[in-house]
Design an enzyme around this catalytic site. Structure first.
Site, PDB file in Angstrom:
ATOM      1  N   LYS A   1      -2.653 -13.265  13.033  1.00  0.00           N
ATOM      2  CA  LYS A   1      -4.100 -13.078  12.935  1.00  0.00           C
ATOM      3  C   LYS A   1      -4.761 -14.154  12.053  1.00  0.00           C
ATOM      4  CE  LYS A   1      -4.939  -9.008  11.371  1.00  0.00           C
ATOM      5  NZ  LYS A   1      -5.399  -9.043   9.965  1.00  0.00           N
ATOM      6  N   THR A   2      -4.195 -14.358  10.865  1.00  0.00           N
ATOM      7  CA  THR A   2      -4.761 -15.353   9.945  1.00  0.00           C
ATOM      8  C   THR A   2      -4.484 -16.766  10.445  1.00  0.00           C
ATOM      9  OG1 THR A   2      -4.534 -13.860   8.053  1.00  0.00           O
ATOM     10  CG2 THR A   2      -4.722 -16.201   7.569  1.00  0.00           C
TER      11      THR A   2
ATOM     12  N   HIS B   1     -10.404  -4.395  12.442  1.00  0.00           N
ATOM     13  CA  HIS B   1      -9.318  -5.018  11.684  1.00  0.00           C
ATOM     14  C   HIS B   1      -8.936  -6.272  12.448  1.00  0.00           C
ATOM     15  CE1 HIS B   1      -5.021  -4.727   9.877  1.00  0.00           C
ATOM     16  NE2 HIS B   1      -5.813  -5.443   9.111  1.00  0.00           N
TER      17      HIS B   1
ATOM     18  N   ARG C   1       0.830  -1.208   0.000  1.00  0.00           N
ATOM     19  CA  ARG C   1       0.000   0.000   0.000  1.00  0.00           C
ATOM     20  C   ARG C   1       0.863   1.257   0.000  1.00  0.00           C
ATOM     21  NH1 ARG C   1      -1.816   0.886   4.305  1.00  0.00           N
ATOM     22  NH2 ARG C   1      -0.919  -0.792   5.559  1.00  0.00           N
TER      23      ARG C   1
ATOM     24  N   LYS D   1      -8.543  -2.228   0.790  1.00  0.00           N
ATOM     25  CA  LYS D   1      -8.447  -1.329   1.940  1.00  0.00           C
ATOM     26  C   LYS D   1      -9.217  -0.027   1.729  1.00  0.00           C
ATOM     27  CE  LYS D   1      -6.171  -3.958   4.710  1.00  0.00           C
ATOM     28  NZ  LYS D   1      -6.926  -4.607   5.822  1.00  0.00           N
TER      29      LYS D   1
ATOM     30  N   ASP E   1      -9.795 -11.061   8.226  1.00  0.00           N
ATOM     31  CA  ASP E   1      -9.184  -9.732   8.255  1.00  0.00           C
ATOM     32  C   ASP E   1     -10.086  -8.569   8.658  1.00  0.00           C
ATOM     33  OD1 ASP E   1      -6.790  -8.205   7.846  1.00  0.00           O
ATOM     34  OD2 ASP E   1      -7.640  -7.442   5.990  1.00  0.00           O
TER      35      ASP E   1
ATOM     36  N   ARG F   1       1.692 -12.404  -1.576  1.00  0.00           N
ATOM     37  CA  ARG F   1       0.340 -12.701  -1.100  1.00  0.00           C
ATOM     38  C   ARG F   1      -0.433 -13.544  -2.107  1.00  0.00           C
ATOM     39  NH1 ARG F   1      -1.845  -9.711   3.249  1.00  0.00           N
ATOM     40  NH2 ARG F   1      -0.445  -8.107   4.051  1.00  0.00           N
TER      41      ARG F   1
END
Length: 532
Positions: A243-244, A219, A60, A200, A258, A324
């Site tokens: 997190k994932t 988030h 990003r 996003k 997410d 990714r």
């Protein structure tokens, strides 16, 4: 020339986007893959995955993101965190982008964000690249054909990677631009092929719209016990905290990895797919995510592969460490078809503490939960960025500052209210280092983290003895069967206790210095939980 399903009264020309070549509305995955291949946008990989490079932008561009400053949003935007753009500059940007688009083919996807129909947002994404259409079709949620016939976009994203902005004319920072206009319900993206900007941008929209409806945008990843939607857990965390990985527990049902909302009826996924990191991904440790990289229409971004065999190199970060893959939720066997859950029973805040100070798990009071939510702490380690030679703290408020258009305390108070209303238990989980800081200690064993999380979620951890941490004041379990008791007391894992104390004092001071910015805006109980 128009192709595909679309409400005739809501074609692009009705939105002021005219003069285009072919416009392809709502193509399905096979047609999008075919179009992308014909246009030489990427390579068909093993199993039919689509392999792409995003060029110079492999992540990003947060410094190039702008919010159009109009009277309607003037008093509700967190301007210290969101660069403003003048309305007239945006109008010029739109006019110049449409002129640039003339005669070119574009791919339009009419989708929605939000699995809960009461809070969903109907979004149109207009893409110069066919594979961007494929990406966003995975990441958002797909209406049926009958729904498309009556689909009216509430917000439209126009993504044109070949367009370069002019900072002098368009009031932006560089030739790359992401501009959000809440009044005109329009987002313009130029000079970046990184597909995550599309995802996003939608998250930023929802982060602005939903709080006004009493819905907490988060988030986070989320899951629930099999056949027990009321046993829902959410996992906040910045990139690299697990997190994932930790939410993808095969013994539980995955709601999403997410972005979620928390309404009066429970938790709902904003998305219809996952955007998972693939660097160092292995079939052994994350078999289901690994398998998606060899499934039809999965978008694989910036991964190095053998030009002859098309074999992916999961360990090669030469293009970027931010490799990714994007795929639909249906590619994960334990994913919830409805993407809905009940109100969370547990909120987990994940951190990767490279200082080796925090315990593997701690129970937080509601006030302490607000403190750690507003802090949004994790840490960078040596070697991840040029000039980083020792662990450095990273504080990203609400675990997602780049996507927060409103002030942090808006989200903090919403979460505080919901924790109190639903009697939620909050936990801080450290997936970082133990036995010393990065370079001396070792990573927290994933088996221990999973065992502690399982005990927290099934309620058995509540029955063990706890001690009060002398540095942060939260409660830490003393022992749990199957977990090395020394891990639960970080000071004991260091060979030099005095060195641990010095490192802990240093981290406490970092937290306090960062948190000073929120003190004027928070309640007395959260101030009492603050360190300093």
């Amino acid at each position: 020339m128009t192709h595909g399903h679309v409400n005739p009264s809501h074609r692009l020309e009705h939105q002021g986007i005219t003069g285009l070549g072919g416009v392809y509305y709502n193509l399905l995955e096979p047609a999008l893959v075919e179009a992308a291949l014909k246009r030489n946008e990427g390579t068909l990989g093993i199993g039919g995955a689509f392999l792409v490079s995003t060029g110079s932008h492999t992540g990003r561009s947060p410094k190039d993101k702008h919010v159009v400053r109009t009277p309607a949003v003037e008093n509700t935007i967190w301007w210290e965190n969101n660069a403003p753009m003048a309305p007239e500059a945006f109008d010029q940007l739109f006019a110049d982008m449409v002129a640039h688009m003339a005669g070119r083919d574009y791919f339009v996807q009419d989708l929605y964000a939000g699995a809960d129909p009461a809070h969903r947002l109907d979004v149109r994404v207009v893409s110069e690249l066919a594979w961007h259409g494929l990406f966003i079709r995975h990441l958002l949620r797909r209406p049926g054909v009958s729904e498309l016939e009556s689909f009216v976009p509430e917000f439209t994203i126009v993504n044109c990677p070949s367009f370069k902005a002019d900072p002098a004319k368009h009031g932006c920072r560089s030739e790359t631009v992401i501009a959000l206009n809440f009044d005109k319900k329009l987002i313009l993206i130029g000079n970046t092929a990184y597909a995550g900007e599309n995802k996003k941008a939608v998250f930023t929209l929802l982060n602005y719209i939903l709080p006004a409806k009493g819905v907490m945008p988060m988030h986070c990843s989320a899951n629930h016990a099999h056949d027990e939607m009321e046993q829902t857990a959410v996992f906040f965390g910045l990139s690299g905290t697990g997190k994932t990985t930790l939410s993808a527990d095969p013994s539980r049902t995955l709601i999403g990895d997410d972005e979620h909302g928390w309404s009066d009826t429970g938790v709902f996924n904003f998305e219809g797919g996952c955007y998972a990191k693939t660097i160092n991904l292995s079939a052994e440790h994350e078999p289901e995510i690994y398998a998606t990289t060899h499934k039809f229409a999965t978008v694989v971004e910036n991964m190095v592969f053998d030009p002859d065999t098309l074999k992916l190199d999961f360990d090669d970060a030469s293009l970027t460490a931010n490799t990714r893959c994007a795929y639909p939720m249906s590619y994960i066997s334990n994913a919830s078809p409805s993407a809905l859950g009940g109100a969370p029973k547990n909120v987990i805040m994940l951190t990767c503490d490279a200082f080796g100070v925090l315990p593997p798990i701690a129970r937080l009071t509601p006030a302490q939960a607000m403190y750690h939510f507003l802090s949004g702490f994790t840490s960078k380690v040596a070697g991840t960025e040029q000039g980083v030679t020792e662990p450095q703290p990273t504080f990203s408020t609400c675990f997602g500052a780049p996507f927060m258009p409103r002030r942090p305390e808006v989200y903090g108070k919403l979460l505080q209210e919901k924790i109190a209303r639903y009697g939620v238990t909050c936990w801080l989980v450290n997936t970082g280092w133990t036995g010393g800081a990065y370079g001396v200690g070792k990573r927290m064993p994933i088996k221990a983290t999973r065992a502690l999380l399982t005990a927290a979620l099934d309620g058995s951890l509540a029955g063990v003895a706890f001690r009060k941490d002398p540095n942060f004041g939260f409660e830490v379990p003393v022992a749990l069967p199957g977990v090395d008791a020394a891990l639960l007391d970080p000071r004991r894992t260091w060979t030099d206790a005095a060195a641990y104390d010095a490192q802990a004092a240093k981290l406490v001071a970092m937290f306090a210095n960062n948190f000073a910015q929120y003190v004027p805006f928070i309640d007395a109980d959260v101030k009492a939980a603050a360190i300093g």
